[in-house]
Scaffold this motif. Structure first.
Motif, PDB file in Angstrom:
ATOM      1  N   LEU A  46       0.869  -1.168   0.000  1.00  0.00           N
ATOM      2  CA  LEU A  46       0.000   0.000   0.000  1.00  0.00           C
ATOM      3  C   LEU A  46       0.910   1.222   0.000  1.00  0.00           C
ATOM      4  O   LEU A  46       1.906   1.236   0.699  1.00  0.00           O
ATOM      5  N   TYR A  84      -7.694   2.481   3.699  1.00  0.00           N
ATOM      6  CA  TYR A  84      -7.286   1.384   4.569  1.00  0.00           C
ATOM      7  C   TYR A  84      -6.867   1.976   5.913  1.00  0.00           C
ATOM      8  O   TYR A  84      -6.267   3.055   5.951  1.00  0.00           O
ATOM      9  N   PRO A  85      -7.161   1.269   6.985  1.00  0.00           N
ATOM     10  CA  PRO A  85      -6.811   1.850   8.292  1.00  0.00           C
ATOM     11  C   PRO A  85      -5.319   1.845   8.580  1.00  0.00           C
ATOM     12  O   PRO A  85      -4.909   2.140   9.705  1.00  0.00           O
ATOM     13  N   ALA A  86      -4.492   1.545   7.589  1.00  0.00           N
ATOM     14  CA  ALA A  86      -3.053   1.793   7.735  1.00  0.00           C
ATOM     15  C   ALA A  86      -2.841   3.276   7.999  1.00  0.00           C
ATOM     16  O   ALA A  86      -1.865   3.685   8.616  1.00  0.00           O
ATOM     17  N   PRO A 123      -3.908   5.943  10.280  1.00  0.00           N
ATOM     18  CA  PRO A 123      -4.537   5.746  11.603  1.00  0.00           C
ATOM     19  C   PRO A 123      -5.690   6.703  11.916  1.00  0.00           C
ATOM     20  O   PRO A 123      -5.693   7.363  12.953  1.00  0.00           O
ATOM     21  N   PHE A 133      -8.618  -8.142  -1.310  1.00  0.00           N
ATOM     22  CA  PHE A 133      -8.278  -7.018  -0.439  1.00  0.00           C
ATOM     23  C   PHE A 133      -8.086  -5.723  -1.215  1.00  0.00           C
ATOM     24  O   PHE A 133      -7.933  -4.668  -0.646  1.00  0.00           O
ATOM     25  N   LEU A 146     -14.304  -2.093   3.596  1.00  0.00           N
ATOM     26  CA  LEU A 146     -13.797  -1.346   4.743  1.00  0.00           C
ATOM     27  C   LEU A 146     -14.914  -0.568   5.438  1.00  0.00           C
ATOM     28  O   LEU A 146     -14.832  -0.280   6.632  1.00  0.00           O
ATOM     29  N   TRP A 203     -16.085  -2.846   7.994  1.00  0.00           N
ATOM     30  CA  TRP A 203     -15.122  -2.912   9.096  1.00  0.00           C
ATOM     31  C   TRP A 203     -15.286  -1.690   9.994  1.00  0.00           C
ATOM     32  O   TRP A 203     -15.323  -1.798  11.221  1.00  0.00           O
ATOM     33  N   MET A 255     -10.091  -9.561   4.774  1.00  0.00           N
ATOM     34  CA  MET A 255     -10.216  -8.387   5.629  1.00  0.00           C
ATOM     35  C   MET A 255      -9.080  -8.322   6.647  1.00  0.00           C
ATOM     36  O   MET A 255      -8.470  -7.292   6.850  1.00  0.00           O
ATOM     37  N   VAL A 305      -5.866  -7.011   5.166  1.00  0.00           N
ATOM     38  CA  VAL A 305      -5.908  -5.590   4.873  1.00  0.00           C
ATOM     39  C   VAL A 305      -5.528  -4.811   6.113  1.00  0.00           C
ATOM     40  O   VAL A 305      -4.750  -3.870   6.084  1.00  0.00           O
ATOM     41  N   LEU A 306      -6.066  -5.245   7.209  1.00  0.00           N
ATOM     42  CA  LEU A 306      -5.861  -4.478   8.419  1.00  0.00           C
ATOM     43  C   LEU A 306      -4.507  -4.748   9.034  1.00  0.00           C
ATOM     44  O   LEU A 306      -4.023  -3.989   9.847  1.00  0.00           O
ATOM     45  N   ALA A 339      -2.102  -4.212   7.555  1.00  0.00           N
ATOM     46  CA  ALA A 339      -1.306  -3.087   7.063  1.00  0.00           C
ATOM     47  C   ALA A 339      -1.059  -2.087   8.174  1.00  0.00           C
ATOM     48  O   ALA A 339      -0.052  -1.420   8.205  1.00  0.00           O
ATOM     49  N   LEU A 340      -1.978  -2.016   9.086  1.00  0.00           N
ATOM     50  CA  LEU A 340      -1.869  -1.028  10.152  1.00  0.00           C
ATOM     51  C   LEU A 340      -0.546  -1.069  10.886  1.00  0.00           C
ATOM     52  O   LEU A 340       0.206  -0.120  10.842  1.00  0.00           O
TER      53      LEU A 340
END
Lengths: 449, 239
Positions: free
Chosen positions: A85, A122-124, A126, A165, A171, A174, B1, B4-5, B7-8
């Motif tokens: 990403l 994406y929650p990358a 924050p 994804f 998302l 989510w 899912m 994907v997360l 990635a955080l």
């Protein structure tokens, strides 16, 4: 706010909702574009200078400025098991940056992770923590990004996430299950300093992003002090952000030591490494002492994550006595003497402000040993900060010892001098070594820029 | 899912690494995958089946015999040959140092006092090549055989006379060759880290009670009694 039971409840609720309402409801959720509610006073222009400080608190540069790249033009690759990403260009460039964002658009991204065109981030990024930022701070941050950041057209590289994804619409679901876009609410029973610390830690400084363990859907297991597991230590990609709650070794430090650690990257007995080194280097070292003191006071107020956990450090002279009597406890102790004692001393007490003390050290005592193994395999360099400019380094030892020896060595320092942390296996070392091969550059933050 | 997360957290740590790295766990000890940071070259201690790369067979015989004279084995410690010193010197001959690459090696060349440093036009390699040839020549003239084939007492006597300047050569200063190269390099090879081919088994370090690459024994300073631990080498092996 989020305890595991409630999270599961929410998941189940989300699932039930879906089957009941079907496609139409999903579409409604996915297509919904949240409208941020803002105080009336938010119509004036913000204070760009204070906004620059907010950007430091939020450490935007960590993810939006590539090493050696133009500030805030993004393109920083964030590797995930599902693909790579790339962070966005957040300079005010009108085509490829956020030049066309209105303030409301900006708030929507920062609080809900939703772009002006309705697509989900994406929650990358924050936004799960930034959601708690005050209207005023967002206003100032927006003013800073618009007025003081040089607009540079640089298209954001498309992510290479693998199917499924690569689809962003899930998302929204989510977010429904796990995102709590409620603003920060001060606790009236606490004083202003504590509340400032709570705001910083849970909001802009997003400490929980790394320090809070994650649930099944990778959501943080708690977003503030009401959740037992908030900031109770986590693990990812060869790093183990330590337990910052009452049962972690950091909580045993005086507040001033915590603040000093965040300001200078080291204190009398310890030093930061790896990702925490970057946090200090790009963010906390620029924070005001008043803010850092507030962070320290807030952290020290957190209760232990679990009651009745055995005391993890009770100083003992036995290890030192065994060394001096030429009967070190096994191969791990011998390796420590050969490779580590020159700096950290046979006593495990190190040298003040220079070589961290391993007796009672947070990283050494942390349940998950990944950061500890990373430091031993790959070495570490303290960030160079105004208060402590010398980027003292520890050499790497991964070339010197195999996985079995490293496991014995690390187990020794986790049990020597009165430390009482679980033993480390060869397999754990092997797994960290695997990560290290790819992310080596990250154990040594570039100093002083 | 879930992915994907993931990635955080990865955000802060993992940026994309270009280029393939061999999987580290495939090797018991990894010396290659530390992100280009300098680590000592792989350890290659002295070995029994060593074949010299620089020295000819005749020169090799000389070197072994000379090293054996300079540090003979005895009840206190190993001799230079057991310690691998000839192997150390042969390996040094492959370094830039041996080609004079680290020195100013251009004219003028004067005869000057030792405090002016090295003044010869000869590189260390040439010193060994010419020095050994000259000594063997002197031995043949005097005893009819090369240095290596002479009885031990006679060998020691020859070296003594070279050191005192009594035996000379028109090709080079034999005295300089002896003191600055043959003797100096023998000492180095005897006490070097085993990774350079000498000091086999760290026996020379053990003999003098040197802790080796441990780099520290401060806690014992001022205490009565000997230091109780054997040495360790740069690659972490204990003796």
């Amino acid at each position: 706010m989020t305890d595991p039971a409630r999270t599961k409840g929410r998941l189940a609720a989300a699932g039930a909702l879906l089957s009941a309402l079907g496609i139409a409801a999903v579409a409604a959720i996915v297509l919904h574009r949240p409208e941020p509610r803002l105080a009336m006073a938010m119509t004036g222009t913000g204070d760009a200078r204070h906004g620059a400080y907010v950007a430091v608190l939020g450490d935007c540069a960590a993810c939006h400025t590539a090493p050696g790249g133009t500030p805030l033009t993004g393109g920083v690759p964030l590797e995930t098991p599902m693909g790579v990403l790339y962070s966005s260009n957040i300079t005010p460039a009108s085509r490829t940056g956020i030049g066309r964002y209105t303030f409301v658009d900006f708030v929507r991204v920062m609080r809900y992770g939703v772009r002006p065109d309705g697509t989900r981030l994406y929650p990358a990024m924050p936004y799960t923590a930034y959601a708690r930022m005050s209207d005023g701070d967002l206003r100032d941050l927006y003013a800073y990004l618009r007025q003081d950041v040089v607009p540079v057209e640089q298209a954001t590289r498309p992510s290479t996430m693998r199917w499924p994804f690569d689809m962003r619409w899930p998302l929204a679901l989510w977010n429904l299950a796990f995102h709590h876009p409620a603003p920060f609410r001060p606790d009236p029973t606490r004083d202003a300093q504590w509340n400032r610390g709570a705001y910083l830690v849970t909001g802009p400084a997003h400490c929980g992003t790394c320090h809070t363990p994650r649930g099944l859907a990778f959501q943080e297991a708690g977003l503030d002090e009401h959740a037992q597991r908030f900031l109770s230590g986590s693990a990812f990609a060869g790093a183990s952000p330590v337990d910052l709650r009452g049962d972690g070794a950091v909580a045993g430090w005086p507040a001033a030591d915590i603040a000093t650690e965040l300001k200078t990257g080291r204190n009398r007995a310890s030093a930061v490494s790896g990702p925490m080194g970057e946090v200090v280097e790009h963010s906390t070292r620029y924070m005001s002492m008043a803010d850092l003191d507030a962070v320290a006071v807030y952290l020290k107020s957190l209760s232990p994550a679990s009651a009745g956990r055995p005391l993890r450090f009770a100083p003992s002279g036995e290890t030192m006595a065994a060394f001096m009597a030429a009967r070190p406890a096994g191969r791990g102790a011998r390796l420590y003497m050969d490779s580590c004692a020159a700096c950290h001393r046979l006593s495990g007490l190190g040298e003040e402000n220079t070589f961290p003390r391993l007796a009672g050290n947070p990283l050494v005592l942390e349940r998950n040993p990944d950061s500890l193994i990373t430091v031993v395999l790959g070495g570490a360099r303290m960030p160079s900060t105004a208060g402590a400019p010398t980027g003292l380094a520890m050499p790497p030892f991964g070339w010197r010892y195999g996985d079995a020896d490293i496991a014995k060595l690390v187990t020794f320092i986790r049990t020597g001098w009165g430390n009482n942390a679980p033993a480390v296996s060869e397999g754990e070392v092997r797994a960290v070594r695997r990560h290290l091969a790819d992310t080596m550059a990250y154990t040594q933050p570039q100093s002083g820029q | 899912m879930q992915g994907v997360l993931a990635a955080l957290p990865a955000a802060a740590l993992a940026r994309h690494a270009d280029g393939q790295t061999t999987h580290p766990s495939e090797q018991p000890v990894n010396r290659d995958n530390l992100g280009g940071r300098s680590v000592p070259a792989a350890s290659q201690p002295a070995r029994d089946d060593y074949h010299p790369a620089f020295f000819t067979q005749a020169e090799w015989h000389f070197l072994n015999a000379a090293c054996d004279c300079l540090i003979p084995p005895d009840h206190i410690g190993p001799g230079a040959v057991q310690a691998g010193v000839p192997q150390y010197i042969d390996r040094q001959m492959a370094t830039p140092w041996a080609a004079g690459a680290e020195w100013y090696m251009q004219a003028p060349f004067f005869d000057a006092k030792p405090e002016f440093g090295y003044q010869s036009r000869l590189t260390p390699r040439q010193q060994y090549r010419l020095g050994i040839r000259a000594i063997d020549q002197a031995c043949r003239q005097e005893a009819g055989s090369p240095f290596a084939d002479m009885p031990a007492e006679h060998q020691v006597d020859i070296l003594r006379r070279i050191e005192s300047g009594a035996i000379t050569s028109p090709d080079l200063s034999l005295r300089l060759f002896f003191t600055s190269f043959l003797l100096a390099n023998t000492r180095e090879g005897y006490f070097c880290d085993p990774m350079y081919g000498g000091n086999r088994g760290m026996e020379a370090w053990a003999m003098i009670g040197h802790p080796g690459a441990r780099a520290d024994y401060l806690d014992w300073v001022g205490r009565d009694g000997p230091y109780p631990y054997g040495p360790v080498d740069i690659h972490g092996d204990d003796a």
